[in-house]
Design an enzyme around this catalytic site. Structure first.
Site, PDB file in Angstrom:
ATOM      1  N   MET A  19    -124.172  60.329  43.366  1.00 22.95           N
ATOM      2  CA  MET A  19    -125.265  59.409  43.097  1.00 22.95           C
ATOM      3  C   MET A  19    -124.649  58.019  42.924  1.00 22.95           C
ATOM      4  O   MET A  19    -123.981  57.751  41.924  1.00 22.95           O
ATOM      5  CB  MET A  19    -126.027  59.841  41.841  1.00 22.95           C
TER       6      MET A  19
ATOM      7  N   ARG B 222    -130.633  64.383  33.713  1.00 25.65           N
ATOM      8  CA  ARG B 222    -130.671  64.127  32.268  1.00 25.65           C
ATOM      9  C   ARG B 222    -130.847  65.407  31.463  1.00 25.65           C
ATOM     10  O   ARG B 222    -130.274  65.542  30.372  1.00 25.65           O
ATOM     11  CB  ARG B 222    -131.780  63.122  31.961  1.00 25.65           C
TER      12      ARG B 222
ATOM     13  N   TYR C 223    -123.523  58.130  30.387  1.00 23.45           N
ATOM     14  CA  TYR C 223    -124.012  58.236  31.758  1.00 23.45           C
ATOM     15  C   TYR C 223    -125.407  58.857  31.834  1.00 23.45           C
ATOM     16  O   TYR C 223    -125.924  59.384  30.863  1.00 23.45           O
ATOM     17  CB  TYR C 223    -123.030  58.933  32.679  1.00 23.45           C
ATOM     18  N   GLU C 224    -125.994  58.733  33.025  1.00 25.90           N
ATOM     19  CA  GLU C 224    -127.383  59.133  33.281  1.00 25.90           C
ATOM     20  C   GLU C 224    -128.370  58.394  32.377  1.00 25.90           C
ATOM     21  O   GLU C 224    -129.405  58.931  31.990  1.00 25.90           O
ATOM     22  CB  GLU C 224    -127.572  60.652  33.137  1.00 25.90           C
ATOM     23  N   GLY C 225    -128.053  57.160  32.063  1.00 22.84           N
ATOM     24  CA  GLY C 225    -128.883  56.359  31.170  1.00 22.84           C
ATOM     25  C   GLY C 225    -128.355  56.469  29.762  1.00 22.84           C
ATOM     26  O   GLY C 225    -128.352  57.552  29.169  1.00 22.84           O
TER      27      GLY C 225
END
Length: 568
Positions: free
Chosen positions: A162, A290, A433-435
């Protein structure tokens, strides 16, 4: 010791507490996936994790990955283990049969990846994005792209990345500068650089499918101008695409996962979805990721607790003060109140987190496949609200709880020999990571609670209340917390009308308060399930939650209430 998947605990929560088979029974897609089959899948998954993946964890940390002349060599044993993984069919577990998958419930994949992350977080980063990339391509890819790539993505024969982040654009994706120029044959030429790309280059698979956010010519500034493209490492005829790995990062942890700086120089790519709709397509991938990261947190915390518990049962120091329970000698540190409190508290987070994450996994399948539209909508609300809570709360606890578990070892925990310090280092990135967890908190409060005046949240609270009636003192405590949180939510919504910055400042406290209410609800369900009643294995962490964890709720609400008062 190496990590051992908690297969019996998982099965108890999934089938005895949550009645997963009953919840999924109305879904025709899972008609053949009864409880016996699901149990068998979990047992085989546990064997694979314990026997193949867990023994490679130390090698993943040292020597870790090596980089030379644009190529990445993964740690010893990683590549054969990955070949065994995809050839055994594990990546295809919950993918649709029409795409070559096994069509099993997502929650089984969730449990598998919880165990994989606990056993070897660095190795698990490689297949960790497969499911999200599959969902993205299956939902938004053209028929041509699906025909060319979906089958090998489903099987895991090819891996995916990603590619969002750029050096100047971390959380603010609207600043992305990578460009994609259309060509006469319908392809695009992609130019730009991306950083922090997990698995951007490796030797686990022949091909790597990069999902790249880029800006088309004449696209507007900001996030609405972004498009998503599939840029393979290898082109259809087998030649190398113009995709280059310039370096791998020297990191605090996760040495077994190559974090790459990637460069695209007129690389051939193909549009996924519509022009300018890249974030819509990408968020299908990110939302799945997430929930995976929340399960990473739960797994890593369990790995740390297992190590600390085993050490505490063999380490002899000063005598335990006061009366003791059990048959251990009086000088094993497992009997000391401080150690019991620490270990039982982590178990409270682990088992409560499992229940919440597994229920969310069940809701994912219900939201997609249940025949009743109202039930599907209810499931969608649950997933939308709980995903940011789970990601933030349980990755936070993974790091801080693992650090507490290191404390059990004393000075031995600070050296590499025991392996606990690796878990502390590896777990830290999951909060980023992932927000980042701050973004998860803003997502919950600012984007999901405030816009509808808390309506969706109140509907979720009613679901919780239905499970708390007549459940004794513990249930009454959670009901009281729910009522107080509703009052505070209403006050916060009203105050935000004239103080728009207020929610951003207290979002983290608000998410934590919601997480504590959910944990309390989870443990009421666990402790009132036959098999847990009177069983010290389940009652001790439930008691630890009530004594040592839930009192934090009052503090979090006090912070929010004080900030509201400051606006007057």
């Amino acid at each position: 010791m190496t990590y051992q998947p908690a297969v019996q605990d998982t099965q108890f929560i999934l089938f005895d507490v949550l009645d997963a088979s009953g919840q999924l029974r109305p879904i025709e897609r899972f008609a053949d996936a009864d409880g016996d089959l699901q149990r068998q899948v979990l047992e085989e998954a546990a064997k694979f994790v314990a026997e193949v993946v867990a023994p490679l964890n130390a090698a993943g940390d040292n020597p870790g990955c090596r980089f030379h002349a644009g190529a990445v060599v993964t740690p010893p044993g990683f590549a054969p283990a990955y070949q065994a993984f995809w050839q055994a069919g594990w990546p295809a577990l919950s993918c649709a049969p029409e795409h070559g998958g096994q069509g099993l419930p997502w929650v089984l994949e969730g449990a598998l990846y919880e165990w994989l992350s606990a056993a070897n977080h660095g190795w698990t980063m490689a297949p960790g994005l497969l499911h999200g990339a599959y969902e993205c391509l299956a939902h938004h890819g053209s028929d041509e792209l699906k025909a060319a790539y979906l089958e090998k993505l489903v099987s895991g024969e090819w891996l995916a990345t990603m590619c969002l982040t750029e050096a100047h654009a971390g959380s603010d994706l609207g600043l992305v500068r990578t460009r994609a120029t259309p060509q006469a044959d319908g392809s695009y030429r992609v130019n730009g650089s991306k950083i922090f790309i997990s698995g951007g280059e490796h030797d686990l698979t022949d091909n790597i499918l990069h999902l790249v956010l880029a800006r088309l010519p004449d696209a507007p500034a900001g996030p609405k101008g972004l498009s998503l493209l599939l840029v393979p490492k290898l082109l259809a005829e087998g030649s190398r695409n113009q995709v280059h790995c310039d370096r791998i990062e020297e990191k605090m942890g996760l040495h077994g996962s190559p974090t790459c700086a990637m460069r695209f120089e007129d690389a051939a790519g193909w549009l996924i979805g519509e022009p300018g709709q890249g974030l819509n397509a990408m968020f299908v991938m990110m939302n799945a990721a997430r929930l995976h990261v929340a399960l990473q947190g739960i797994g890593l915390l369990d790995a740390a607790r297992q190590k600390a518990d085993a050490y505490a049962r063999e380490r002899r120091q000063m005598r335990v003060p006061g009366p003791r329970s059990g048959t251990e000698p009086a000088d094993f540190i497992i009997g000391h109140p401080a150690m019991r409190r620490l270990l039982d508290t982590q178990r409270a987070w682990i088992d409560g987190g499992r229940l919440l994450a597994y229920q969310t996994g069940l809701e994912l399948d219900i939201s997609k496949h249940h025949p009743d539209q109202a039930r599907r909508e209810k499931a969608q609300r649950w997933c939308g609200l709980l995903t940011p809570v789970l990601k933030a709360a349980f990755t936070d606890q993974a790091f801080h709880g693992a650090s507490e578990c290191l404390q059990v070892f004393g000075g031995h925990g600070y050296i590499r020999e025991w392996g606990i310090e690796q878990i502390v280092r590896d777990s830290r990135v999951s909060m980023i990571y992932e927000g980042t967890n701050e973004i998860q908190a803003i997502d919950l409060l600012v984007r999901k609670v405030l816009p509808d005046g808390g309506a969706a949240l109140r509907m979720m609270f009613e679901v919780l209340r239905d499970e708390l009636d007549d459940r004794g003192a513990a249930g009454k405590t959670v009901l009281s917390h729910l009522a107080r949180l509703e009052i505070t939510t209403d006050a916060l919504i009203e105050a935000a009308r004239t103080a728009p910055a207020l929610p951003y400042g207290v979002a983290g406290d608000y998410l934590r308060a919601v997480a504590l209410v959910l944990l309390g609800w989870a443990w009421v369900r666990i402790c009132n399930t036959p098999g847990a009643q009177g069983n010290e294995r389940w009652q001790a962490p439930g008691e630890a939650l009530r004594r040592w964890v839930l009192p934090e709720f009052d503090m979090r609400l006090a912070v929010i209430e004080n900030e509201i008062k400051r606006q007057d």
